[in-house]
Design an enzyme around this catalytic site. Sequence first.
Site, PDB file in Angstrom:
ATOM      1  N   SER A 142       0.853  -1.181   0.000  1.00  0.00           N
ATOM      2  CA  SER A 142       0.000   0.000   0.000  1.00  0.00           C
ATOM      3  C   SER A 142       0.889   1.231   0.000  1.00  0.00           C
ATOM      4  O   SER A 142       2.040   1.179   0.451  1.00  0.00           O
ATOM      5  CB  SER A 142      -0.887   0.013   1.250  1.00  0.00           C
ATOM      6  OG  SER A 142      -1.562   1.251   1.392  1.00  0.00           O
ATOM      7  N   TYR A 156      -2.378  -0.293  10.625  1.00  0.00           N
ATOM      8  CA  TYR A 156      -2.280  -0.626   9.211  1.00  0.00           C
ATOM      9  C   TYR A 156      -0.978  -0.102   8.631  1.00  0.00           C
ATOM     10  O   TYR A 156      -0.267  -0.818   7.903  1.00  0.00           O
ATOM     11  CB  TYR A 156      -3.481  -0.031   8.472  1.00  0.00           C
ATOM     12  CG  TYR A 156      -3.574  -0.386   7.010  1.00  0.00           C
ATOM     13  CD1 TYR A 156      -4.067  -1.622   6.611  1.00  0.00           C
ATOM     14  CD2 TYR A 156      -3.199   0.525   6.025  1.00  0.00           C
ATOM     15  CE1 TYR A 156      -4.183  -1.946   5.269  1.00  0.00           C
ATOM     16  CE2 TYR A 156      -3.306   0.207   4.676  1.00  0.00           C
ATOM     17  CZ  TYR A 156      -3.796  -1.022   4.304  1.00  0.00           C
ATOM     18  OH  TYR A 156      -3.901  -1.339   2.967  1.00  0.00           O
TER      19      TYR A 156
END
Length: 244
Positions: A142, A156
């Site tokens: 990501s 995250y």
Amino acid sequence: MSALSGKTALITGGGSGIGAAIATAFAQAGCKVAICGRRVERLEQVAKAASGEHPISYRAADVAELDQVNGLVTWAREQLGKIDILVNAAGINVKKRMMRELSPEDYNRMMQINANGVFYALREVLPEMRQRRDGLVINICSISGIRAGQLGGVGYNASKFALAAIGQTVGDEEKENCIRVTTIHPGEVDTPILEDRPNPVSAEHRARILRPEDVAAAALMVACLPPRARVPELVICPTIQSFV
């Protein structure tokens, strides 16, 4: 003939989103594909919808559990004969993601799936790639693994930074064994993970961000490159999204 004809791939997180799109794209390109995920009904849907040269095999597995990953890889070898390509696409986030509200349980779960699961899969698959002196690993990370913003949240972001470090380190270690490791950093993608955003995502916004098949096209490009070409990192983001 496709560059993936005769190749095999094991894809984690293959029941939805980016993992499902990659599985479909690889199968359509002539690759023999096996997928895993936690929900067998989603895996069945992906397998039934596949229209590639080879059917998609599936097995329920939680990549956060080492014994389940070990069993998954053993099963995948039986289904595929060998594992030419490993795609680590399993990943989660949570609604309560800010430091002031993130629970230790949710933090640990994100680290276990987003980072530890990748390590477990690599640990099982790399020995056969080393023996053959050939193999490709694609990790779906990501932009949150490049820069830590509030949108991703502390847990995250930490898990994706860990994944990026795993990919970079293993890629450097294994290049002498002719094993290529690519870490793909997508920006916003319209996948089920958006349902875990603290604030609902509008239909208008969803229409302007990436689709899973966009990331799958990037993964397919990497997979079709000749063994002499290695792509350590690749960033793909929506036109509307700032990267810096």
